[in-house]
Design a protein around this motif. Structure first.
Motif, PDB file in Angstrom:
ATOM      1  N   ILE A 187       0.841  -1.201   0.000  1.00 30.15           N
ATOM      2  CA  ILE A 187       0.000   0.000   0.000  1.00 30.15           C
ATOM      3  C   ILE A 187       0.877   1.253   0.000  1.00 30.15           C
ATOM      4  N   ALA A 188       1.938   1.226   0.795  1.00 29.50           N
ATOM      5  CA  ALA A 188       2.821   2.395   0.892  1.00 29.50           C
ATOM      6  C   ALA A 188       3.471   2.722  -0.447  1.00 29.50           C
ATOM      7  N   ARG A 189       3.908   1.701  -1.176  1.00 28.38           N
ATOM      8  CA  ARG A 189       4.522   1.961  -2.480  1.00 28.38           C
ATOM      9  C   ARG A 189       3.511   2.592  -3.434  1.00 28.38           C
ATOM     10  N   THR A 190       2.280   2.122  -3.392  1.00 26.32           N
ATOM     11  CA  THR A 190       1.256   2.676  -4.277  1.00 26.32           C
ATOM     12  C   THR A 190       1.013   4.152  -3.978  1.00 26.32           C
ATOM     13  N   VAL A 191       0.832   4.465  -2.701  1.00 24.06           N
ATOM     14  CA  VAL A 191       0.577   5.857  -2.325  1.00 24.06           C
ATOM     15  C   VAL A 191       1.789   6.727  -2.664  1.00 24.06           C
ATOM     16  N   ALA A 192       2.981   6.258  -2.349  1.00 27.85           N
ATOM     17  CA  ALA A 192       4.195   7.029  -2.637  1.00 27.85           C
ATOM     18  C   ALA A 192       4.343   7.302  -4.125  1.00 27.85           C
ATOM     19  N   ARG A 193       4.035   6.306  -4.937  1.00 27.38           N
ATOM     20  CA  ARG A 193       4.167   6.480  -6.388  1.00 27.38           C
ATOM     21  C   ARG A 193       3.234   7.582  -6.883  1.00 27.38           C
ATOM     22  N   HIS A 194       2.004   7.584  -6.402  1.00 31.98           N
ATOM     23  CA  HIS A 194       1.039   8.574  -6.883  1.00 31.98           C
ATOM     24  C   HIS A 194       1.356   9.987  -6.385  1.00 31.98           C
ATOM     25  N   LEU A 195       2.100  10.089  -5.292  1.00 33.43           N
ATOM     26  CA  LEU A 195       2.477  11.403  -4.776  1.00 33.43           C
ATOM     27  C   LEU A 195       3.877  11.817  -5.236  1.00 33.43           C
ATOM     28  N   SER A 196       4.482  11.013  -6.115  1.00 32.00           N
ATOM     29  CA  SER A 196       5.835  11.279  -6.632  1.00 32.00           C
ATOM     30  C   SER A 196       6.867  11.330  -5.508  1.00 32.00           C
ATOM     31  N   LEU A 197       6.701  10.413  -4.544  1.00 33.54           N
ATOM     32  CA  LEU A 197       7.648  10.289  -3.445  1.00 33.54           C
ATOM     33  C   LEU A 197       8.602   9.136  -3.717  1.00 33.54           C
ATOM     34  N   VAL A 206      -7.279   4.778   0.149  1.00 33.89           N
ATOM     35  CA  VAL A 206      -6.093   5.278  -0.550  1.00 33.89           C
ATOM     36  C   VAL A 206      -6.442   6.525  -1.362  1.00 33.89           C
ATOM     37  N   ASN A 207      -7.522   6.477  -2.113  1.00 28.78           N
ATOM     38  CA  ASN A 207      -7.901   7.646  -2.915  1.00 28.78           C
ATOM     39  C   ASN A 207      -8.243   8.845  -2.041  1.00 28.78           C
ATOM     40  N   ASP A 208      -8.851   8.591  -0.880  1.00 26.15           N
ATOM     41  CA  ASP A 208      -9.142   9.683   0.047  1.00 26.15           C
ATOM     42  C   ASP A 208      -7.844  10.311   0.557  1.00 26.15           C
ATOM     43  N   ILE A 209      -6.881   9.483   0.919  1.00 26.08           N
ATOM     44  CA  ILE A 209      -5.591   9.981   1.397  1.00 26.08           C
ATOM     45  C   ILE A 209      -4.890  10.797   0.316  1.00 26.08           C
ATOM     46  N   LEU A 210      -4.900  10.302  -0.908  1.00 27.99           N
ATOM     47  CA  LEU A 210      -4.242  11.017  -1.997  1.00 27.99           C
ATOM     48  C   LEU A 210      -4.856  12.401  -2.190  1.00 27.99           C
ATOM     49  N   ALA A 211      -6.184  12.469  -2.163  1.00 26.10           N
ATOM     50  CA  ALA A 211      -6.848  13.757  -2.362  1.00 26.10           C
ATOM     51  C   ALA A 211      -6.542  14.718  -1.215  1.00 26.10           C
ATOM     52  N   GLU A 212      -6.633  14.225   0.036  1.00 21.66           N
ATOM     53  CA  GLU A 212      -6.393  15.085   1.190  1.00 21.66           C
ATOM     54  C   GLU A 212      -4.930  15.518   1.271  1.00 21.66           C
ATOM     55  N   THR A 213      -4.015  14.614   0.960  1.00 22.06           N
ATOM     56  CA  THR A 213      -2.592  14.959   1.009  1.00 22.06           C
ATOM     57  C   THR A 213      -2.252  16.002  -0.048  1.00 22.06           C
ATOM     58  N   ARG A 214      -2.787  15.827  -1.244  1.00 16.60           N
ATOM     59  CA  ARG A 214      -2.539  16.824  -2.297  1.00 16.60           C
ATOM     60  C   ARG A 214      -3.101  18.182  -1.894  1.00 16.60           C
TER      61      ARG A 214
END
Length: 407
Positions: free
Chosen positions: A97-107, A279-287
């Motif tokens: 899960i962490a790799r997926t989130v990191a990839r989408h946030l360009s981390l 995951v999608n909620d986290i991506l939106a809130e983090t962005r």
């Protein structure tokens, strides 16, 4: 390939001089760039084919402590079923899960994976019940904390390299491990307190985004897989889950699409959709938070004074409701409580016996335990007991306390 120069702790690494596997990637400016790592406590030449964070990940995966996670369970004890999650399978799920989130946030995915794979290394056998038992045993000797123990493993207890104890991981990986749940306030746990005198991990600030990603990925993983394990154990039912926010609407959605779907498929379809929505909620809130802060670099993230990677205000109460439900119905089920009581007794018995008579320890551990005072002896025995797997602890207790067991 020109070899990388050795660096002192705290000094940034130089970027590779030629193209390599870890040449600069299109990371966001606030990501942890391995070419600007603060280095290792014991300087080492860098690898031409693996970045510092890739090497950290590989060292964690090859460690003895990581292999032991296979036989350390989350909620259930190892012999209760082959399909329940262990610390090892949980850590792998968190890393995915962490790799997926990191990839989408360009981390930096490698660093996020490092923290995810290492975050449970300090756990005792029998999960939090074991940690509670050891913490009580260590009263007056600095207590016991699994996060502190993970740092102890990674910096002292792993004996694999000729030049140093521990795995000699980068500053960023150690910072992420220690602070993945947020800043650390005094009084500091024993190992963390001693280590900060050698190398300042800036305990009062938040960790970089990769560590924050690993921490929230942990929340997602156990919220979903403990539903699966709880159903398998018969502690909860699908009917009860339909009353929960987040879970209930997804169950209805799946059943509306596939009426009469068998339970195994139903739960998998539900939990995978839960993961996707969280995951999608986290991506939106983090962005959204990053857009507000507009950090120019990772130091701005550390200085922000609040987490950047988190659930939205709408999702937060929904995932907390799931967590409370699991706490009440799974983690505190009377059958789990009975096992918790039993395993606390196992670890307490072992600790007290070794404290009273170090001759029952193996020669290596006995020699180490007898080189200092009472607190040193207690910490050494805590290291030994915490490093046991569920199975070994039960077998060791039987060997030492069952008069009819053949030694």
């Amino acid at each position: 390939m020109t070899p990388m120069p050795e660096t002192q702790p705290g000094a940034p690494l130089l970027a590779p001089q030629t193209e390599s596997q870890w040449a600069p990637r299109p990371w966001a400016p606030y990501a942890c760039d391995p070419a600007r790592s603060r280095g290792r406590l014991n300087p080492e030449p860098e690898s031409p084919s693996r970045s510092p964070f890739q090497r950290d990940r590989d060292r964690i995966v090859h460690s003895g402590a990581f292999r032991k996670l296979k036989h350390k369970t989350q909620v259930f004890v190892y012999h209760e079923g082959d399909y329940y999650r262990t610390r090892l399978t949980h850590s792998i799920e968190v890393a995915q899960i962490a790799r997926t989130v990191a990839r989408h946030l360009s981390l930096n995915e490698d660093l996020a994976e490092c923290v995810a794979l290492a975050h449970d290394l300090g756990h005792t056998p029998f999960g939090h019940a074991g940690e509670d038992a050891l913490h009580a045993c260590m009263e007056g000797h600095g207590g016991f904390d699994h996060n502190d123990q993970a740092l102890r493993i990674l910096t002292q207890l792993e004996h694999r390299y000729a030049a140093f104890d521990g795995l000699n991981l980068t500053w960023e990986t150690l910072e992420g491990l220690v602070k993945h749940n947020g800043p650390i306030k005094p009084p500091y746990p024993t190992t963390i307190d001693a280590f900060r005198a050698k190398w300042d991990l800036e305990l009062g600030s938040y960790a970089g985004l990769e560590a924050q990603v690993a921490a929230i990925s942990d929340d997602i993983a156990y919220n979903t897989h403990d539903i699966d394990d709880g159903l398998r154990a018969g502690f909860i039912t699908v009917a009860e889950l339909r009353e929960l926010p987040l879970v209930g609407p997804i169950l209805d959605e799946v059943l509306g699409q596939w009426p009469g779907l068998e339970q195994g498929r139903l739960i998998f379809e539900t939990t995978r959709r839960m993961i996707d929505r969280m995951v999608n909620d986290i991506l939106a809130e983090t962005r959204r938070r990053l857009a507000e802060l507009n950090p120019a670099n990772v130091e701005a993230v550390r200085a922000a004074g609040r987490p950047m990677v988190t659930f939205s205000d709408a999702m937060q109460p929904q995932q907390q409701a799931v967590r409370k439900f699991l706490y009440d119905r799974v983690y505190r089920d009377f059958r789990v409580n009975r096992m918790r009581r039993k395993v606390r007794g196992v670890l307490t018995d072992l600790f007290e016996l070794y404290m009273d008579d170090t001759s029952c320890l193996s020669p290596e551990w006995r020699a180490q335990a007898e080189t200092g005072g009472a607190t040193h002896r207690a910490r050494t025995i805590a290291d030994y007991v915490a490093g046991m797997t569920d199975r070994f602890a039960i077998d060791e207790h039987r060997r030492l306390f069952d008069p009819y067991h053949k030694i």
